[in-house]
Write a protein that holds these residues in place. Structure first.
Motif, PDB file in Angstrom:
ATOM      1  N   GLY A  94      49.512   5.873  83.106  1.00  0.00           N
ATOM      2  CA  GLY A  94      48.708   7.078  83.063  1.00  0.00           C
ATOM      3  C   GLY A  94      48.664   7.759  84.417  1.00  0.00           C
ATOM      4  N   ALA A  95      49.745   7.589  85.196  1.00  0.00           N
ATOM      5  CA  ALA A  95      49.736   8.070  86.570  1.00  0.00           C
ATOM      6  C   ALA A  95      51.106   8.572  86.996  1.00  0.00           C
ATOM      7  CB  ALA A  95      49.289   6.959  87.513  1.00  0.00           C
ATOM      8  N   GLU A 147      54.236   9.131 102.372  1.00  0.00           N
ATOM      9  CA  GLU A 147      53.669   8.012 101.625  1.00  0.00           C
ATOM     10  C   GLU A 147      53.469   8.450 100.177  1.00  0.00           C
ATOM     11  OE1 GLU A 147      49.683   6.896 102.562  1.00  0.00           O
ATOM     12  OE2 GLU A 147      49.092   8.932 103.109  1.00  0.00           O
ATOM     13  N   TYR A 148      53.509   7.483  99.290  1.00  0.00           N
ATOM     14  CA  TYR A 148      53.287   7.786  97.880  1.00  0.00           C
ATOM     15  C   TYR A 148      51.801   7.664  97.569  1.00  0.00           C
ATOM     16  CZ  TYR A 148      58.284   7.802  96.920  1.00  0.00           C
ATOM     17  OH  TYR A 148      59.623   8.118  96.888  1.00  0.00           O
ATOM     18  N   ARG A 149      51.281   8.719  96.959  1.00  0.00           N
ATOM     19  CA  ARG A 149      49.887   8.713  96.554  1.00  0.00           C
ATOM     20  C   ARG A 149      49.787   8.765  95.040  1.00  0.00           C
ATOM     21  NH1 ARG A 149      49.064  13.143 101.076  1.00  0.00           N
ATOM     22  NH2 ARG A 149      51.315  12.874 100.957  1.00  0.00           N
ATOM     23  N   ARG A 150      48.948   7.926  94.508  1.00  0.00           N
ATOM     24  CA  ARG A 150      48.777   7.840  93.059  1.00  0.00           C
ATOM     25  C   ARG A 150      47.858   8.957  92.588  1.00  0.00           C
ATOM     26  NH1 ARG A 150      45.735   5.929  88.822  1.00  0.00           N
ATOM     27  NH2 ARG A 150      46.815   4.617  87.277  1.00  0.00           N
ATOM     28  N   ILE A 151      48.281   9.681  91.548  1.00  0.00           N
ATOM     29  CA  ILE A 151      47.418  10.681  90.928  1.00  0.00           C
ATOM     30  C   ILE A 151      47.392  10.437  89.429  1.00  0.00           C
ATOM     31  CG2 ILE A 151      47.841  12.418  92.713  1.00  0.00           C
ATOM     32  CD1 ILE A 151      49.752  13.809  90.749  1.00  0.00           C
ATOM     33  N   ASP A 152      46.281  10.719  88.811  1.00  0.00           N
ATOM     34  CA  ASP A 152      46.179  10.580  87.362  1.00  0.00           C
ATOM     35  C   ASP A 152      47.004  11.665  86.680  1.00  0.00           C
ATOM     36  OD1 ASP A 152      44.468   8.424  87.562  1.00  0.00           O
ATOM     37  OD2 ASP A 152      42.663   9.675  87.553  1.00  0.00           O
ATOM     38  N   LEU A 153      47.700  11.291  85.610  1.00  0.00           N
ATOM     39  CA  LEU A 153      48.502  12.276  84.888  1.00  0.00           C
ATOM     40  C   LEU A 153      47.652  13.402  84.311  1.00  0.00           C
ATOM     41  CD1 LEU A 153      51.265  10.293  82.949  1.00  0.00           C
ATOM     42  CD2 LEU A 153      51.552  11.933  84.819  1.00  0.00           C
ATOM     43  N   SER A 154      46.383  13.126  84.094  1.00  0.00           N
ATOM     44  CA  SER A 154      45.510  14.170  83.551  1.00  0.00           C
ATOM     45  C   SER A 154      45.362  15.338  84.515  1.00  0.00           C
ATOM     46  CB  SER A 154      44.131  13.586  83.230  1.00  0.00           C
ATOM     47  OG  SER A 154      43.525  13.058  84.396  1.00  0.00           O
ATOM     48  N   ARG A 155      45.685  15.121  85.804  1.00  0.00           N
ATOM     49  CA  ARG A 155      45.607  16.207  86.776  1.00  0.00           C
ATOM     50  C   ARG A 155      46.874  17.052  86.789  1.00  0.00           C
ATOM     51  NH1 ARG A 155      43.688  15.070  92.585  1.00  0.00           N
ATOM     52  NH2 ARG A 155      43.184  17.284  92.339  1.00  0.00           N
ATOM     53  N   VAL A 156      47.914  16.580  86.101  1.00  0.00           N
ATOM     54  CA  VAL A 156      49.191  17.298  86.076  1.00  0.00           C
ATOM     55  C   VAL A 156      49.251  18.132  84.807  1.00  0.00           C
ATOM     56  CG1 VAL A 156      51.707  17.063  86.119  1.00  0.00           C
ATOM     57  CG2 VAL A 156      50.277  15.411  87.345  1.00  0.00           C
ATOM     58  N   PRO A 157      49.464  19.439  84.915  1.00  0.00           N
ATOM     59  CA  PRO A 157      49.519  20.282  83.712  1.00  0.00           C
ATOM     60  C   PRO A 157      50.594  19.820  82.736  1.00  0.00           C
ATOM     61  CG  PRO A 157      49.446  21.634  85.707  1.00  0.00           C
ATOM     62  CD  PRO A 157      49.660  20.220  86.152  1.00  0.00           C
ATOM     63  N   GLY A 158      50.361  20.089  81.453  1.00  0.00           N
ATOM     64  CA  GLY A 158      51.284  19.636  80.418  1.00  0.00           C
ATOM     65  C   GLY A 158      52.694  20.162  80.587  1.00  0.00           C
ATOM     66  N   TRP A 159      52.838  21.399  81.080  1.00  0.00           N
ATOM     67  CA  TRP A 159      54.181  21.970  81.223  1.00  0.00           C
ATOM     68  C   TRP A 159      54.981  21.219  82.284  1.00  0.00           C
ATOM     69  CZ3 TRP A 159      55.164  24.288  86.034  1.00  0.00           C
ATOM     70  CH2 TRP A 159      54.032  24.628  86.798  1.00  0.00           C
ATOM     71  N   LEU A 160      54.287  20.555  83.229  1.00  0.00           N
ATOM     72  CA  LEU A 160      54.990  19.711  84.194  1.00  0.00           C
ATOM     73  C   LEU A 160      55.209  18.313  83.636  1.00  0.00           C
ATOM     74  CD1 LEU A 160      53.538  20.525  87.737  1.00  0.00           C
ATOM     75  CD2 LEU A 160      55.792  21.039  86.805  1.00  0.00           C
ATOM     76  N   ARG A 161      54.205  17.774  82.938  1.00  0.00           N
ATOM     77  CA  ARG A 161      54.354  16.428  82.374  1.00  0.00           C
ATOM     78  C   ARG A 161      55.533  16.375  81.422  1.00  0.00           C
ATOM     79  NH1 ARG A 161      48.773  16.850  81.476  1.00  0.00           N
ATOM     80  NH2 ARG A 161      49.082  16.803  79.225  1.00  0.00           N
ATOM     81  N   ARG A 162      55.750  17.460  80.677  1.00  0.00           N
ATOM     82  CA  ARG A 162      56.869  17.475  79.735  1.00  0.00           C
ATOM     83  C   ARG A 162      58.202  17.296  80.463  1.00  0.00           C
ATOM     84  NH1 ARG A 162      60.368  21.452  77.593  1.00  0.00           N
ATOM     85  NH2 ARG A 162      61.215  20.793  75.581  1.00  0.00           N
TER      86      ARG A 162
END
Length: 339
Positions: A94-95, A147-162
């Protein structure tokens, strides 16, 4: 100008994010061994051809070889400049992990993480023959990151998640499908800078609904289900079911009357510049109402077989009409307030 891109960090089926993270680098695979030289994991900068080399050298080492992935590397590498943002998606967590590129592309000569990577492959039950499969080369060419930073996928808009879906090992992330001025780089930069996620105000404005739909729906199945729900709400006297999936025959929704007779068929396409025809699917017996739903682009060419086109305008209008009975409207804060 810096870009935003994703990388799966899975060279030859190995989830190697731990290596990317520890090395503070992002790698692209498909190392190109120089013609006439032996692969040597301890001297990669001399036995591999850099995608940044001069054209004459490049042609000398790629002539007669299968070039697809090598050429893809060569075309992509110049696009990534200092300050670019890389995203490594991990939907199972989920990240996603996000970092900034801090320097130019390079081939690390004798990577100090070689043994750690080969051990990881062994632990995962994967091939470890470095001499034949060039495993070290897969984690040697790329860019340094901060550095890699963890972000929740819920913060990423759907058009990018796709964009994270599919098989491509890496690619540049696209702009917003409804507004090319909104770039993936801008969105991810705001996330990296810690900009607070403001709660979306309730709205019934049509353009706002369109954008929220694009932000919320990131896969074909979610779109298919939404269209079926809207057709059910538009036709309360009928019974609509989602049928999409393997072996669906091109039909994603079926509507029937209470006697069990089919009265409607729907095919959904998340992206299609030209809506597909349903005529060939409905030639036997009585023809029910036919719908072709297309999410993106916003104004596709309609079907030629008489099917009704359900484009983004129709979908947003239907959501606007039925927000009180649509669970997704609550998620997207579409309506007049809490229900």
């Amino acid at each position: 100008m810096p870009i935003a891109f994703y990388c799966r960090a899975k060279p030859q089926e190995c989830d190697a994010f731990v290596i990317f993270d520890q090395a503070r680098r992002v790698f692209i695979g498909y190392p190109l061994v120089r013609r006439g030289e032996a692969y040597d994991s301890r001297a990669l900068s001399t036995c591999l051809v850099s995608p940044t080399c001069l054209q004459e050298e490049w042609e000398a080492h790629t002539a007669g070889r299968s070039k697809r992935e090598f050429t893809r590397n060569r075309n992509f590498v110049p696009c990534v400049t200092k300050g670019s943002i890389v995203v490594i998606p991990r939907p199972s967590e989920g990240a996603a992990y996000v970092a900034r590129v801090t320097g130019p592309f390079e081939i690390v000569n004798a990577p100090p993480w070689t043994q750690a990577y080969l051990k990881l492959r062994m632990q995962l039950g994967l091939d470890c023959d470095d001499d034949s499969c060039y495993h070290t080369g897969d984690v040697a060419q790329g860019w340094p990151v901060d550095e890699y930073r963890r972000i929740d996928l819920s913060r990423v808009p759907g058009w990018l998640r796709r964009s994270f879906l599919g098989r491509s090992t890496y690619n540049q992330l696209p702009p917003h499908p409804l507004d090319s001025q909104i770039t993936a780089f801008q969105v991810l930069e705001e996330i990296l800078e810690g900009s607070p996620r403001l709660e979306a105000p309730w709205t019934l404005e049509l353009d706002a609904i369109k954008k929220r739909l694009v932000d919320a729906l990131n896969n074909p199945c979610a779109f298919e289900n939404l269209v079926v729900e809207l057709l059910q709400l538009e036709n309360p006297g009928e019974l609509w079911h989602h049928t999409g999936g393997p072996g669906d025959g091109g039909i994603d929704g079926v509507g029937s009357n209470e006697a069990g007779e089919v009265v409607g068929l729907m095919q959904a396409k998340y992206y299609a510049k030209t809506a597909p025809d349903l005529g060939s699917l409905t030639t036997v017996g009585r023809r029910p109402r036919c719908y072709t739903a297309v999410f993106l682009p916003e104004n596709p060419e309609g079907p030629t077989d008489g099917s009704r086109l359900l484009c983004l305008d129709w979908i947003a209008s239907a959501v606007q009409r039925h927000w009180r009975r649509l669970p997704l409207a609550l998620t997207m804060r579409i309506g007049e307030g809490t229900r």
